[in-house]
Design an enzyme around this catalytic site. Structure first.
Site, PDB file in Angstrom:
ATOM      1  N   ASP A 145      34.726  51.323  36.572  1.00 22.65           N
ATOM      2  CA  ASP A 145      35.561  51.523  35.398  1.00 22.65           C
ATOM      3  C   ASP A 145      35.424  50.326  34.466  1.00 22.65           C
ATOM      4  OD1 ASP A 145      38.187  53.101  34.361  1.00 22.65           O
ATOM      5  OD2 ASP A 145      38.382  50.947  34.028  1.00 22.65           O
ATOM      6  N   TYR A 167      36.427  45.239  27.411  1.00 15.93           N
ATOM      7  CA  TYR A 167      36.256  44.271  28.511  1.00 15.93           C
ATOM      8  C   TYR A 167      35.090  43.309  28.230  1.00 15.93           C
ATOM      9  CZ  TYR A 167      39.118  47.539  31.333  1.00 15.93           C
ATOM     10  OH  TYR A 167      40.101  48.361  31.800  1.00 15.93           O
ATOM     11  N   HIS A 199      41.553  54.384  25.036  1.00 18.72           N
ATOM     12  CA  HIS A 199      42.034  53.310  25.910  1.00 18.72           C
ATOM     13  C   HIS A 199      43.555  53.142  25.855  1.00 18.72           C
ATOM     14  CE1 HIS A 199      40.595  49.233  27.737  1.00 18.72           C
ATOM     15  NE2 HIS A 199      41.709  49.628  28.290  1.00 18.72           N
ATOM     16  N   LEU A 247      47.297  46.962  42.420  1.00 16.95           N
ATOM     17  CA  LEU A 247      47.846  45.839  43.191  1.00 16.95           C
ATOM     18  C   LEU A 247      48.714  44.956  42.287  1.00 16.95           C
ATOM     19  CD1 LEU A 247      44.548  44.878  45.083  1.00 16.95           C
ATOM     20  CD2 LEU A 247      46.360  46.442  45.819  1.00 16.95           C
ATOM     21  N   ILE A 263      41.738  52.063  41.024  1.00 14.99           N
ATOM     22  CA  ILE A 263      40.609  51.238  40.570  1.00 14.99           C
ATOM     23  C   ILE A 263      40.962  49.744  40.673  1.00 14.99           C
ATOM     24  CG2 ILE A 263      39.400  52.934  39.144  1.00 14.99           C
ATOM     25  CD1 ILE A 263      40.917  51.824  36.692  1.00 14.99           C
ATOM     26  N   ASN A 320      39.254  46.879  50.276  1.00 12.16           N
ATOM     27  CA  ASN A 320      39.859  47.873  49.382  1.00 12.16           C
ATOM     28  C   ASN A 320      39.209  49.243  49.571  1.00 12.16           C
ATOM     29  OD1 ASN A 320      41.442  45.784  48.529  1.00 12.16           O
ATOM     30  ND2 ASN A 320      40.434  45.525  46.544  1.00 12.16           N
TER      31      ASN A 320
END
Ligand code: A2P
Length: 280
Positions: free
Chosen positions: A43, A48, A110, A192, A230, A242
């Site tokens: 992803d 980013y 987004h 998380l 993700i 994970n």
């Protein structure tokens, strides 16, 4: 790898690698290692700043014969300044070029940035890319109830996914119920909570009982709620850990105890509120 079938019939691996903040040589190494460990879902987003790095790692792995393009599921996203009927096609082409791919598996708006008023036409423009075969599945991220209903009404297409902040302490129950009603798959970003949830005593107790780590329990909980997760990690041991969240099951009591953290964790949403983020 377990997959979830989207409303358009495509399958998405239920665990993917979130690549926000994975940059440069480290990003290249981590994506490459993740492929070796068995990750098939990556992803990224134009915002980013790592689409080239992700694309390079994928190309290396494909060239080495470690994976084929068909086996990979790649998501990228259009940022606020890429929204609009005219802007989306060129923004998408630029993402595709940076990734070095000839299609992506999933392309998302987004953030809705509601005050800009372009989220409907942006989703519609993404749907047109799907018609051209450049995008396998179309979706959104960070949309809330009114906007989800609005794009479904106005565009006549139900997004395959809505990617939202979701983790113990913030289970997004009402939004998940709406997703179930509409047929939208929930993708949990920051499952998380950047590590904040891992010290929670309830999670710790479940982890001890399950013989797993708190991170695995957090991921497994979201997966058993039906979400795709993700998590991001730059650490090979944690990447492997994970992925192994696919290999065990929590019982109903354990799931309920973690969902109950919404009232008890002492934190809920830890990132920006999509009703206001990106409006300026
Ligand atoms: P690191 O990259 O050093 O592994 P999220 O994706 O929910 O935002 O969480 C990402 C954060 O959680 C990162 O800081 C990452 O650090 C950490 N993290 C990822 N996987 C684990 C894990 N299995 N155990 C502990 N921390 C983890």
């Amino acid at each position: 790898m377990t997959t979830v079938t989207l409303n358009d019939g495509s399958d998405i691996p239920q665990i993917g690698l979130g690549t926000w903040k994975l940059l440069g040589e480290e990003g290249l190494r981590v994506v490459r290692e993740a492929i070796d460990l068995g990750y098939r879902h990556f992803d990224t987003a134009s915002a980013y700043g790592n689409e080239e790095i992700v694309g390079r790692a994928l190309a290396d792995a494909i060239a080495a014969g470690d994976v084929t393009r068909d086996e990979l599921f790649i998501t990228t996203k259009a940022w606020q300044d890429e929204q609009g009927a005219d802007a989306i096609p060129s923004a998408f082409r630029a993402s595709l070029d940076r990734l070095g791919l000839d299609y992506v598996d999933l392309y998302l708006v987004h953030w809705p940035a509601p005050a800009r008023g372009k989220y409907v036409e942006s989703f519609e423009a993404i749907a047109r890319l799907q018609g051209l075969g450049l995008v396998q599945s179309v979706g959104v991220a960070n949309f809330y109830e009114e906007l989800l209903r609005e794009i479904v009404d106005k565009v006549g297409i139900v997004p395959a996914t809505n990617q939202v902040e979701l983790h113990p302490g913030f289970s997004q129950a009402p939004l998940r119920a709406l997703h179930a009603e509409l047929g939208v798959t929930t993708v949990a970003w920051s499952p998380l909570a950047r590590g904040i949830v891992l010290a929670n005593p309830v999670l710790d107790a479940v982890a001890r009982a399950a013989g797993r780590s708190p991170a695995q329990v957090a991921l497994r909980w979201a997966m058993q709620l039906g979400c795709v997760v993700i998590p991001k990690s730059a650490n090979p041991k944690r990447l492997a850990q994970n992925l192994a969240a696919a290999d065990f099951t929590l019982n109903g009591e354990q799931i309920a105890a973690i969902t109950g953290l919404d009232e008890k964790a002492g934190f809920g949403r830890i990132f920006d509120d999509p009703r206001t983020f990106g409006n300026n």
